[in-house]
Design a protein around this motif. Structure first.
Motif, short mmCIF file in Angstrom:
data_model
loop_
_atom_site.label_atom_id
_atom_site.label_comp_id
_atom_site.label_asym_id
_atom_site.label_seq_id
_atom_site.Cartn_x
_atom_site.Cartn_y
_atom_site.Cartn_z
N HIS A 81 -2.45 43.85 17.53
CA HIS A 81 -2.62 45.29 16.32
C HIS A 81 -2.84 45.10 15.49
CE1 HIS A 81 0.62 46.64 12.98
NE2 HIS A 81 0.05 47.42 13.73
N ALA A 82 -2.66 42.96 14.97
CA ALA A 82 -3.41 42.93 13.73
C ALA A 82 -4.40 42.81 13.70
CB ALA A 82 -2.91 41.07 13.05
N ILE A 89 -9.39 47.89 8.37
CA ILE A 89 -10.03 48.07 7.12
C ILE A 89 -11.41 46.96 6.76
CG2 ILE A 89 -8.59 46.31 5.50
CD1 ILE A 89 -6.42 47.07 6.28
N ALA A 90 -12.01 46.26 7.50
CA ALA A 90 -13.32 45.70 7.13
C ALA A 90 -14.29 47.06 7.87
CB ALA A 90 -13.40 45.01 8.25
N ILE B 24 -17.94 40.80 14.49
CA ILE B 24 -16.21 40.00 14.42
C ILE B 24 -15.48 40.37 14.99
CG2 ILE B 24 -15.60 37.94 12.99
CD1 ILE B 24 -17.09 38.68 10.55
N ALA B 25 -15.10 41.16 15.06
CA ALA B 25 -13.28 41.33 15.90
C ALA B 25 -13.59 41.89 17.16
CB ALA B 25 -12.88 42.86 15.03
N TYR B 75 -8.86 37.00 7.92
CA TYR B 75 -10.04 36.95 7.44
C TYR B 75 -10.21 38.49 6.53
CZ TYR B 75 -14.86 36.20 6.65
OH TYR B 75 -16.26 37.02 6.82
N LEU B 76 -10.61 38.94 8.63
CA LEU B 76 -11.35 40.53 8.24
C LEU B 76 -10.32 41.51 7.23
CD1 LEU B 76 -11.52 41.38 11.98
CD2 LEU B 76 -13.05 41.10 10.00
N GLU B 77 -9.51 41.51 6.88
CA GLU B 77 -8.26 42.43 6.14
C GLU B 77 -8.84 42.13 4.63
OE1 GLU B 77 -4.12 43.26 5.84
OE2 GLU B 77 -4.26 42.89 8.11
#
Lengths: 117, 83
Positions: A81-82, A89-90, B24-25, B75-77
């Motif tokens: 989820h995170a 958001i990115a 990256i995710a 880091y992505l946020e």
């Protein structure tokens, strides 16, 4: 009886993990991949740990497997989820077949569905 | 023994996505899943040879995968680690 149940749980878990990893390799965008991978792998690994517990009973092996299953059941959905929230958001683009993007609309931004080429 | 052999291609699918993934995710979620699959493989090896201390390694792998994924998500946020 217990042994047959343990074998069933173990094999179901192995098949779920294999199919979830296949989905992780094959699906078109990150959100689909995350959906396939995290749900299938969570259920599959919990099945494998439950199979190990049923096979060995209340020994050191079985109790540790049960603790590991509980830990994975709690933490893998949290981390996925995170990661999904962070990648939205990115600004990672959604697949072009996506219909709705409620998250970005509710935050008042422009929807980030990928353009059709 | 056969379940361990079946789980190895699953780890290779995750490795393929971790090497290939466009963002990256993708890589983060692939490495996370790879840690969890390795944890399952370790549990099966522990069952095969009746070695209970290998389950400790399994729990440690799950913890490391969780913490790594959470750090990458932060880091992505765009926030720092002590935020």
């Amino acid at each position: 009886m217990i042994s047959a149940l343990a074998l069933l749980s173990l094999w179901l878990g192995v098949i779920f993990v294999l199919l979830g990893a296949l989905g992780l390799a094959r699906f078109p965008d990150i959100y689909n991949r995350m959906q396939a991978a995290t749900k299938c792998v969570t259920l599959g690994v919990c099945g494998i740990m439950l199979g190990v517990f049923l096979k060995t009973g209340f020994s050191a092996l079985g109790i540790k497997a049960l603790i590991c299953a509980l830990f994975i059941l709690i933490t893998v959905p949290v981390s996925s989820h995170a990661l999904a929230r962070g990648s939205l958001i990115a600004g990672v683009k959604l697949w072009k077949g996506t219909i709705k993007d409620k998250f970005t609309e509710d935050r008042g931004g422009k929807s980030i569905i990928e353009e059709e080429k | 023994m056969i379940p361990i052999i079946i789980l190895i291609p699953a780890a290779f699918f995750c490795l393929y996505r971790a090497l290939q993934g466009p963002s990256i995710a993708d890589r983060a979620i692939a490495v996370d899943m790879m840690g969890v699959v390795f944890s399952a493989i370790t549990a099966l090896v522990a069952l095969q040879y009746q070695l209970s201390y290998l389950l400790d390694l399994s729990i440690a792998l799950a913890v490391i995968a969780f913490i790594g994924a959470l750090a990458l998500a932060k880091y992505l946020e765009g926030r720092s680690l002590d935020d």
